[in-house]
Design an enzyme around this catalytic site. Structure first.
Site, short mmCIF file in Angstrom:
data_model
loop_
_atom_site.label_atom_id
_atom_site.label_comp_id
_atom_site.label_asym_id
_atom_site.label_seq_id
_atom_site.Cartn_x
_atom_site.Cartn_y
_atom_site.Cartn_z
N GLU A 141 0.83 -1.21 0.00
CA GLU A 141 0.00 0.00 0.00
C GLU A 141 0.86 1.26 0.00
O GLU A 141 0.36 2.36 -0.13
CB GLU A 141 -0.88 0.02 1.25
N ASP B 275 -4.94 2.63 -0.99
CA ASP B 275 -3.88 3.36 -0.30
C ASP B 275 -2.66 3.59 -1.19
O ASP B 275 -2.04 4.65 -1.15
CB ASP B 275 -3.46 2.62 0.98
N CYS C 27 -6.34 -6.14 -3.91
CA CYS C 27 -7.58 -6.12 -3.11
C CYS C 27 -8.17 -4.73 -2.97
O CYS C 27 -9.13 -4.54 -2.24
CB CYS C 27 -7.36 -6.76 -1.75
C1 PEP Z 1 -6.50 -0.60 0.09
O1 PEP Z 1 -5.88 0.30 0.65
O2 PEP Z 1 -6.58 -0.72 -1.15
C2 PEP Z 1 -7.22 -1.60 0.90
C3 PEP Z 1 -7.78 -2.66 0.34
O3 PEP Z 1 -7.32 -1.35 2.24
P1 PEP Z 1 -8.43 -0.36 2.87
O4 PEP Z 1 -9.31 0.09 1.76
O5 PEP Z 1 -9.13 -1.16 3.91
O6 PEP Z 1 -7.55 0.71 3.42
MG MG Z 2 -5.57 0.19 2.83
#
Ligand code: PEP
Ligand code: MG
Length: 674
Positions: A537, A561, A608
């Site tokens: 991230e 992120d 993800c």
């Molecule tokens: C992301 O940062 O892409 C992620 C899947 O985590 P979150 O959206 O929970 O920060």
């Molecule tokens: Mg994230």
């Protein structure tokens, strides 16, 4: 009690985001916090209260703090105010000649009217062909005379209770349809119903001899007006939510029908000034072909819910749509954001063909959702689910998920006064693992901190919470809580195929420490080893992927992120976040580098973040060599279908071209050409 006189010096005063920063800090302390400005008092822990103070830049305010941690609280607040309550970016905007308001104007383009064609903002894709139903809520008849304070208060409390159970039901309804994030909208509504400030002001009206209905209407209208006038679009958007929930209580009190629009028997396309989130969630897709509103924006909760319910919608189409005669025939295209009034026979025929093709595709997708996603030339991509709890896991299986690519465990840690006990956690993890059987379940250790304060973890106030103690940093800084989560996870490991993943890794030392903790607990419990991975991230982690790869089992790229950190743009920023695009070539280069580093050591890479479900991004991610896509549950069948429609060779070719593009717009244009 401790007091402080201080001048607010940040550019927009105690409004919008600065007020949000203030509240977040105040909530970290147990003391009572009051803010006084021009003889008006506000509760330091109520956003609505602070916003309505109207303390502009240069305003002298007084802060009173009373309680066990008053010294620390006052110090933290003082420091935050002196450092601008997180408004550095605004100062810069001013210096470069722009203001938030002018940027907002540019983003929200006015709709235009051509002959018989209206255009607005695309809010939910799909084509609707049908007749217009103009919807306007009947004005409420409100009795102003009080039947006595006690009686009125009882009436109010009963109506609030009814509203809470209605909202709980709506929340469950959304969860059942797999729309976890949309379901949270109704949690926010419940929270608004408990806002101390609002309840007290209603009480004050009751004391003045007003009826409960009149008092409620007065307070909600006043507060919503203040919120709607804020320049931060995210906060001003909350006025619609406050209005929605306030009028829900009001209708309950007046014995009016709540949350359902009375519609004719045959299906229609609804035209309205605006629809509230509650109106939208209660729409019956069998009776509503689509809807169009003259107001509203694409990020409103109404638009989000329409997408979750698969109802084609266009919002912000301008007041002229309200003049379209009821019963007129229209074609509404939710993807293009257009409404064609009284189309020709030819146009209707073409729209029907497009609609049929899309319907056949949707049906096919659902029918084969459980089959693997293999490209035309035989390359398989695993498609798994992002989930936020056990309710999603079951739905994920029905929609064809081949596992869980991201279990966000924050739901266990937020909104409570003490950390979740080990056995409580173990029960949840075991349940999900059992449900998913042999499929992998990737559990991310808690990713909180900074902007999401949790009362049982005291962190010093931070000027830049997104660059502060969050994710793995918070875990390692609070080893008891982190260890307890790892213990609960390892104790549930024999229920299924557990993988553990660490969030926000920016440095190899963090991996070493986290892995060390897992091995120690594993040894103590005499547990079998589980697969360990990290989220990519932060650009530093992507750039070092080949150095990290030998030490872990897998990577999962959190593009939400990764994009914000690569482009130095807060993903929650009311104005800038709309232009954040994970298809920016700089982000794509980091993804490519991660895949190269991982594959060199035989490790796999998933994505993800939201980008994994963006139809335009899928060929590029596949072409860059990503092995797994983890997406929200409703998106699974379509993501699989898109993979089946592409060839790996062609995807690789497009991906290579994308890496050489200059901007995200160029990448998107490239996709339109191929
Ligand atoms: C992301 O940062 O892409 C992620 C899947 O985590 P979150 O959206 O929970 O920060
Ligand atoms: Mg994230």
């Amino acid at each position: 009690m401790k007091k402080l006189e201080i001048v607010i010096e940040n550019p927009t005063g105690l409004h919008a985001r600065p007020a949000k920063t203030f509240v977040n800090i105040a909530k970290k302390f147990s003391s009572d916090i009051v803010v006084i400005h021009n003889d008006k008092k506000a509760k330091g822990k109520s956003l609505i209260s602070l916003l309505t103070l109207g303390a502009e830049t240069g305003a002298q305010i007084q802060i009173e703090v009373d309680g066990d941690d008053e010294d620390q609280a006052l110090e933290a607040i003082k420091e935050a105010i002196e450092s601008g309550l997180g408004e550095e970016e605004l100062i810069q905007e001013k210096e470069t000649g722009g203001t938030q308001d002018t940027i907002v104007e540019k983003v929200q383009e006015p709709s235009t009217v051509k002959e018989g064609v209206f255009s607005g903002i695309p809010a939910s894709p799909g084509i609707a062909i049908g007749t217009v139903f103009q919807f306007k809520r009947a004005d409420l008849v409100i009795e102003e005379k009080s039947s006595g304070r006690k009686e009125e208060k009882k009436r109010l409390q009963e109506a609030i209770q009814t509203a809470k159970s209605q909202l709980k039901h709506l929340n469950e309804q959304m969860l059942e349809s797999g729309a976890t994030q949309e379901a949270a909208i109704f949690d926010v509504h419940v929270e608004l119903l408990s806002d101390e400030e609002i309840l007290e002001e209603i009480d004050a009206q009751l004391e003045r001899g007003q009826s409960a209905a009149k008092s409620l209407q007065y307070v909600i209208d006043e507060k919503a007006k203040v919120l709607a006038g804020l320049s931060d679009p995210v906060l001003s958007g909350r006025a619609a939510d406050l209005y929605d929930v306030g009028y829900r209580v009001l209708r309950n009190m007046l014995g009016e029908e709540v949350g359902s629009i009375e519609l004719p028997d045959s299906p229609v396309v609804i035209f309205a000034r605006d629809l509230s989130p509650s109106d939208t969630v209660s729409l019956d897709p069998d009776k509503v072909l689509g809807f169009c509103t003259s107001e509203g924006g694409p990020t409103s909760h109404t638009a989000i819910i329409a997408r979750a319910l698969s109802i084609p919608a266009v919002v912000g189409a301008g007041d002229n749509i309200l003049k379209v005669l009821p019963g007129s025939q229209v074609i509404l295209d939710g993807k293009a954001g257009t409404i064609l009034v009284e189309p020709s026979a030819e146009q209707v025929k073409q729209a029907q063909v497009n609609q049929d093709q899309e319907r056949t595709r949707q049906e096919r997708m659902l029918k084969i959702a459980s089959e693997p996603a293999v490209t035309k030339d035989g390359h398989r991509i695993e498609v798994v689910a992002n989930i936020g709890g056990p309710a999603d896991a079951e739905k994920a299986l029905q929609m064809g998920a081949e596992g869980v690519g991201l279990l966000r465990t924050e739901f266990l840690f937020l909104e409570r006064k003490t950390p979740p006990a080990e056995n409580e956690q173990q029960e949840v993890y075991s349940k999900i693992l059992e449900m998913m059987g042999r499929f992998p379940v990737i559990v991310r250790t808690f990713d909180v901190g900074g902007d999401k304060p949790i009362p049982y973890i005291q962190t010093p106030p931070e000027e830049n919470p997104f660059l502060g103690i969050r994710g793995i940093r918070l875990g390692l800084a609070n080893p008891e809580i982190f260890r307890e989560q790892i213990t609960a996870l390892l104790k549930s490991a024999n229920c299924g195929n557990l993988h553990i993943m660490f969030p926000m890794i920016s440095d190899i030392q963090e991996i070493i420490e986290a892995v060390q903790i897992v091995s120690e607990i594993q040894e103590e419990l005499n547990a079998d080893p589980v697969k360990l991975g990290i989220m990519i991230e932060v650009p530093s982690a992507a750039l070092l992927a080949d150095i990290i790869a030998p030490d872990i089992d897998f990577f999962s790229i959190g593009t939400n992120d990764l994009t914000q950190y690569t482009l130095a743009t807060d993903r929650m920023h009311g104005v800038l976040s709309k232009n954040l695009d994970g298809l920016h070539p700089a982000v794509l280069r980091l993804i490519a580098q991660t895949v190269q580093g991982a594959h060199q050591y035989g490790k796999w890479v998933g994505v993800c973040g939201e980008l994994g479900a963006d139809p335009a991004a899928i060929p590029i991610l596949v072409g860059l060599g990503v092995d797994e896509l983890s997406v929200s549950v409703p998106a699974i069948p379509e993501v699989k279908e898109i993979i089946r429609e592409i060839s790996f060779d062609k995807a690789k070719e497009i991906a290579q071209k994308a890496l050489k593009c200059k901007t995200a717009a160029d990448v998107r244009a490239l996709l339109n050409q191929s």
